[in-house]
Design a protein around this motif. Structure first.
Motif, PDB file in Angstrom:
ATOM      1  N   TYR A  17       0.858  -1.178   0.000  1.00 20.36           N
ATOM      2  CA  TYR A  17       0.000   0.000   0.000  1.00 20.36           C
ATOM      3  C   TYR A  17       0.894   1.228   0.000  1.00 20.36           C
ATOM      4  O   TYR A  17       2.094   1.128   0.271  1.00 20.36           O
ATOM      5  CB  TYR A  17      -0.903   0.003   1.236  1.00 20.36           C
ATOM      6  CG  TYR A  17      -2.069  -0.944   1.111  1.00 20.36           C
ATOM      7  CD1 TYR A  17      -3.119  -0.672   0.243  1.00 20.36           C
ATOM      8  CD2 TYR A  17      -2.122  -2.104   1.877  1.00 20.36           C
ATOM      9  CE1 TYR A  17      -4.191  -1.535   0.125  1.00 20.36           C
ATOM     10  CE2 TYR A  17      -3.197  -2.968   1.768  1.00 20.36           C
ATOM     11  CZ  TYR A  17      -4.233  -2.683   0.896  1.00 20.36           C
ATOM     12  OH  TYR A  17      -5.285  -3.537   0.788  1.00 20.36           O
ATOM     13  N   THR A  18       0.334   2.376  -0.267  1.00 18.50           N
ATOM     14  CA  THR A  18       1.135   3.593  -0.366  1.00 18.50           C
ATOM     15  C   THR A  18       0.780   4.625   0.699  1.00 18.50           C
ATOM     16  O   THR A  18       1.233   5.762   0.622  1.00 18.50           O
ATOM     17  CB  THR A  18       0.970   4.226  -1.765  1.00 18.50           C
ATOM     18  OG1 THR A  18      -0.415   4.484  -2.002  1.00 18.50           O
ATOM     19  CG2 THR A  18       1.525   3.304  -2.843  1.00 18.50           C
ATOM     20  N   ASP A  19       0.004   4.227   1.694  1.00 23.29           N
ATOM     21  CA  ASP A  19      -0.391   5.177   2.728  1.00 23.29           C
ATOM     22  C   ASP A  19       0.775   5.502   3.657  1.00 23.29           C
ATOM     23  O   ASP A  19       1.826   4.876   3.614  1.00 23.29           O
ATOM     24  CB  ASP A  19      -1.578   4.635   3.529  1.00 23.29           C
ATOM     25  CG  ASP A  19      -1.239   3.326   4.200  1.00 23.29           C
ATOM     26  OD1 ASP A  19      -0.854   3.344   5.377  1.00 23.29           O
ATOM     27  OD2 ASP A  19      -1.343   2.278   3.532  1.00 23.29           O
ATOM     28  N   GLU A  20       0.559   6.459   4.516  1.00 22.18           N
ATOM     29  CA  GLU A  20       1.612   6.988   5.369  1.00 22.18           C
ATOM     30  C   GLU A  20       2.212   5.957   6.328  1.00 22.18           C
ATOM     31  O   GLU A  20       3.399   6.004   6.606  1.00 22.18           O
ATOM     32  CB  GLU A  20       1.062   8.171   6.174  1.00 22.18           C
ATOM     33  CG  GLU A  20       2.126   9.015   6.825  1.00 22.18           C
ATOM     34  CD  GLU A  20       1.528  10.243   7.465  1.00 22.18           C
ATOM     35  OE1 GLU A  20       1.765  10.442   8.666  1.00 22.18           O
ATOM     36  OE2 GLU A  20       0.825  10.988   6.755  1.00 22.18           O
ATOM     37  N   ARG A  25       4.267  -0.507   9.334  1.00 14.04           N
ATOM     38  CA  ARG A  25       3.639  -1.834   9.324  1.00 14.04           C
ATOM     39  C   ARG A  25       4.625  -2.887   8.833  1.00 14.04           C
ATOM     40  O   ARG A  25       4.716  -3.976   9.382  1.00 14.04           O
ATOM     41  CB  ARG A  25       2.381  -1.823   8.453  1.00 14.04           C
ATOM     42  CG  ARG A  25       1.246  -1.030   9.052  1.00 14.04           C
ATOM     43  CD  ARG A  25      -0.078  -1.333   8.384  1.00 14.04           C
ATOM     44  NE  ARG A  25      -0.094  -1.172   6.941  1.00 14.04           N
ATOM     45  CZ  ARG A  25      -0.347  -0.039   6.305  1.00 14.04           C
ATOM     46  NH1 ARG A  25      -0.576   1.068   6.965  1.00 14.04           N
ATOM     47  NH2 ARG A  25      -0.383  -0.005   4.975  1.00 14.04           N
ATOM     48  N   ARG A  26       5.370  -2.549   7.779  1.00 14.98           N
ATOM     49  CA  ARG A  26       6.362  -3.496   7.239  1.00 14.98           C
ATOM     50  C   ARG A  26       7.361  -3.869   8.333  1.00 14.98           C
ATOM     51  O   ARG A  26       7.676  -5.041   8.536  1.00 14.98           O
ATOM     52  CB  ARG A  26       7.081  -2.908   6.028  1.00 14.98           C
ATOM     53  CG  ARG A  26       8.163  -3.824   5.456  1.00 14.98           C
ATOM     54  CD  ARG A  26       8.818  -3.224   4.231  1.00 14.98           C
ATOM     55  NE  ARG A  26       8.071  -3.502   3.023  1.00 14.98           N
ATOM     56  CZ  ARG A  26       8.181  -4.623   2.314  1.00 14.98           C
ATOM     57  NH1 ARG A  26       8.969  -5.595   2.720  1.00 14.98           N
ATOM     58  NH2 ARG A  26       7.482  -4.796   1.222  1.00 14.98           N
ATOM     59  N   GLN A  27       7.865  -2.879   9.044  1.00 15.10           N
ATOM     60  CA  GLN A  27       8.862  -3.139  10.083  1.00 15.10           C
ATOM     61  C   GLN A  27       8.275  -3.952  11.235  1.00 15.10           C
ATOM     62  O   GLN A  27       8.932  -4.840  11.775  1.00 15.10           O
ATOM     63  CB  GLN A  27       9.440  -1.813  10.593  1.00 15.10           C
ATOM     64  CG  GLN A  27      10.300  -1.132   9.558  1.00 15.10           C
ATOM     65  CD  GLN A  27      10.674   0.292   9.935  1.00 15.10           C
ATOM     66  OE1 GLN A  27       9.994   0.954  10.709  1.00 15.10           O
ATOM     67  NE2 GLN A  27      11.776   0.773   9.361  1.00 15.10           N
ATOM     68  N   PHE A  91       2.160 -10.301   5.713  1.00 12.42           N
ATOM     69  CA  PHE A  91       2.022  -9.067   4.950  1.00 12.42           C
ATOM     70  C   PHE A  91       0.681  -9.018   4.211  1.00 12.42           C
ATOM     71  O   PHE A  91       0.278  -7.957   3.731  1.00 12.42           O
ATOM     72  CB  PHE A  91       3.157  -8.910   3.940  1.00 12.42           C
ATOM     73  CG  PHE A  91       4.449  -8.398   4.523  1.00 12.42           C
ATOM     74  CD1 PHE A  91       4.602  -8.153   5.878  1.00 12.42           C
ATOM     75  CD2 PHE A  91       5.521  -8.157   3.697  1.00 12.42           C
ATOM     76  CE1 PHE A  91       5.798  -7.672   6.397  1.00 12.42           C
ATOM     77  CE2 PHE A  91       6.723  -7.676   4.200  1.00 12.42           C
ATOM     78  CZ  PHE A  91       6.861  -7.433   5.552  1.00 12.42           C
ATOM     79  N   TYR A  92       0.014 -10.144   4.084  1.00 14.97           N
ATOM     80  CA  TYR A  92      -1.256 -10.218   3.370  1.00 14.97           C
ATOM     81  C   TYR A  92      -2.451 -10.268   4.316  1.00 14.97           C
ATOM     82  O   TYR A  92      -3.467  -9.641   4.082  1.00 14.97           O
ATOM     83  CB  TYR A  92      -1.263 -11.457   2.466  1.00 14.97           C
ATOM     84  CG  TYR A  92      -2.502 -11.579   1.612  1.00 14.97           C
ATOM     85  CD1 TYR A  92      -2.498 -11.113   0.307  1.00 14.97           C
ATOM     86  CD2 TYR A  92      -3.661 -12.169   2.104  1.00 14.97           C
ATOM     87  CE1 TYR A  92      -3.639 -11.219  -0.487  1.00 14.97           C
ATOM     88  CE2 TYR A  92      -4.794 -12.274   1.312  1.00 14.97           C
ATOM     89  CZ  TYR A  92      -4.783 -11.802   0.020  1.00 14.97           C
ATOM     90  OH  TYR A  92      -5.900 -11.903  -0.754  1.00 14.97           O
ATOM     91  N   LYS A  93      -2.321 -11.053   5.377  1.00 16.00           N
ATOM     92  CA  LYS A  93      -3.456 -11.352   6.244  1.00 16.00           C
ATOM     93  C   LYS A  93      -4.051 -10.115   6.905  1.00 16.00           C
ATOM     94  O   LYS A  93      -3.354  -9.265   7.385  1.00 16.00           O
ATOM     95  CB  LYS A  93      -3.039 -12.346   7.338  1.00 16.00           C
ATOM     96  CG  LYS A  93      -2.792 -13.733   6.804  1.00 16.00           C
ATOM     97  CD  LYS A  93      -2.087 -14.628   7.772  1.00 16.00           C
ATOM     98  CE  LYS A  93      -2.793 -14.780   9.083  1.00 16.00           C
ATOM     99  NZ  LYS A  93      -2.290 -15.898   9.865  1.00 16.00           N
ATOM    100  N   GLY A  94      -5.345 -10.089   6.947  1.00 13.10           N
ATOM    101  CA  GLY A  94      -6.041  -8.985   7.596  1.00 13.10           C
ATOM    102  C   GLY A  94      -6.282  -9.207   9.073  1.00 13.10           C
ATOM    103  O   GLY A  94      -6.592  -8.280   9.798  1.00 13.10           O
ATOM    104  N   SER A 114      -5.913  -6.283   3.894  1.00 20.42           N
ATOM    105  CA  SER A 114      -4.479  -6.498   3.928  1.00 20.42           C
ATOM    106  C   SER A 114      -3.797  -5.369   4.673  1.00 20.42           C
ATOM    107  O   SER A 114      -4.183  -4.215   4.564  1.00 20.42           O
ATOM    108  CB  SER A 114      -3.936  -6.574   2.505  1.00 20.42           C
ATOM    109  OG  SER A 114      -2.552  -6.714   2.511  1.00 20.42           O
ATOM    110  N   VAL A 115      -2.769  -5.716   5.427  1.00 16.96           N
ATOM    111  CA  VAL A 115      -2.083  -4.693   6.198  1.00 16.96           C
ATOM    112  C   VAL A 115      -0.811  -4.186   5.527  1.00 16.96           C
ATOM    113  O   VAL A 115      -0.300  -3.155   5.902  1.00 16.96           O
ATOM    114  CB  VAL A 115      -1.764  -5.194   7.622  1.00 16.96           C
ATOM    115  CG1 VAL A 115      -3.036  -5.414   8.398  1.00 16.96           C
ATOM    116  CG2 VAL A 115      -0.929  -6.434   7.595  1.00 16.96           C
ATOM    117  N   GLN A 116      -0.287  -4.901   4.559  1.00 15.69           N
ATOM    118  CA  GLN A 116       0.940  -4.469   3.899  1.00 15.69           C
ATOM    119  C   GLN A 116       0.795  -4.540   2.382  1.00 15.69           C
ATOM    120  O   GLN A 116       0.950  -3.562   1.697  1.00 15.69           O
ATOM    121  CB  GLN A 116       2.123  -5.324   4.357  1.00 15.69           C
ATOM    122  CG  GLN A 116       3.456  -4.837   3.843  1.00 15.69           C
ATOM    123  CD  GLN A 116       3.799  -3.462   4.393  1.00 15.69           C
ATOM    124  OE1 GLN A 116       3.487  -3.119   5.513  1.00 15.69           O
ATOM    125  NE2 GLN A 116       4.419  -2.645   3.575  1.00 15.69           N
TER     126      GLN A 116
END
Length: 138
Positions: A17-20, A25-27, A91-94, A114-116
Motif C-alpha cells: 500500500y502507499t499510505d503513510e 507496518r512493514r517493520q 504481509f497479506y493477512k487482515g 491487507s495490512v501491507q
C-alpha cells in the motif's frame, strides 16, 4: 530437500500500500513474515524472495531503504497452492490488524483487509525461467 524439476514455478509481485503508515507496518510485521519465509525456503517451496525498493534506495542504508513491495518465486503444484501460501503471509493477512493497531497505537478503522500488500494489485503468474534457481538450503 529439493522440489522435482517439473514442479511449476510462479512469480508473485506484491506491491505495498502507499499510505503513510506502510513502512511502520512493514517493520512491525517483518519478523513474523521472515520466519515463515525461511521455513518455506528450507522446504524448497519459496525459492527467491525480497523486498523491492525505489530507485533512490539502491545505495541507501538498510534503515533508509524505501520499500514498494515484494517479489517472490514459488514452486507449487498449481496457482491455487501458491495463492494460499501468499494469503497466509503476515504481509497479506487482515487478521493481524487489531494486534498491529495496538502496537502502533492507531485506530483499527484506518486499516482494513491487507495490512501491507495491496490485495487489489497483487499478481501471481506462472514463470518460465531462463536461468536456474538457487539450490534449496540443506
Amino acid at each position: 530437500m529439493s522440489s522435482p524439476p517439473d514442479l511449476p514455478k510462479f512469480v508473485v509481485w506484491a506491491p505495498d500500500y502507499t499510505d503513510e503508515g506502510v513502512l511502520q507496518r512493514r517493520q512491525a510485521l517483518r519478523p513474523s513474515h521472515r520466519e515463515k519465509a525461511l521455513k518455506l525456503i528450507s522446504q524448497g517451496i519459496l525459492r527467491v524472495a525480497g523486498g523491492c525498493t525505489t530507485l533512490e534506495s539502491i545505495h541507501a542504508t538498510a534503515e533508509d531503504k524505501k520499500f514498494v513491495g515484494s517479489c517472490l518465486i514459488f514452486e507449487g503444484e498449481n496457482i491455487d497452492v501458491v495463492r494460499k501460501l501468499v494469503e497466509e503471509d503476515m504481509f497479506y493477512k487482515g487478521d493481524v490488524v487489531c494486534v498491529l493497531a495496538a502496537m502502533m497505537d492507531i485506530d483499527t478503522v484506518t486499516l482494513t483487509g491487507s495490512v501491507q500488500w495491496d490485495k487489489e494489485k497483487l499478481v501471481i503468474l506462472p514463470i518460465a525461467l531462463a536461468t536456474s534457481l538457487p539450490p534449496v538450503p540443506s
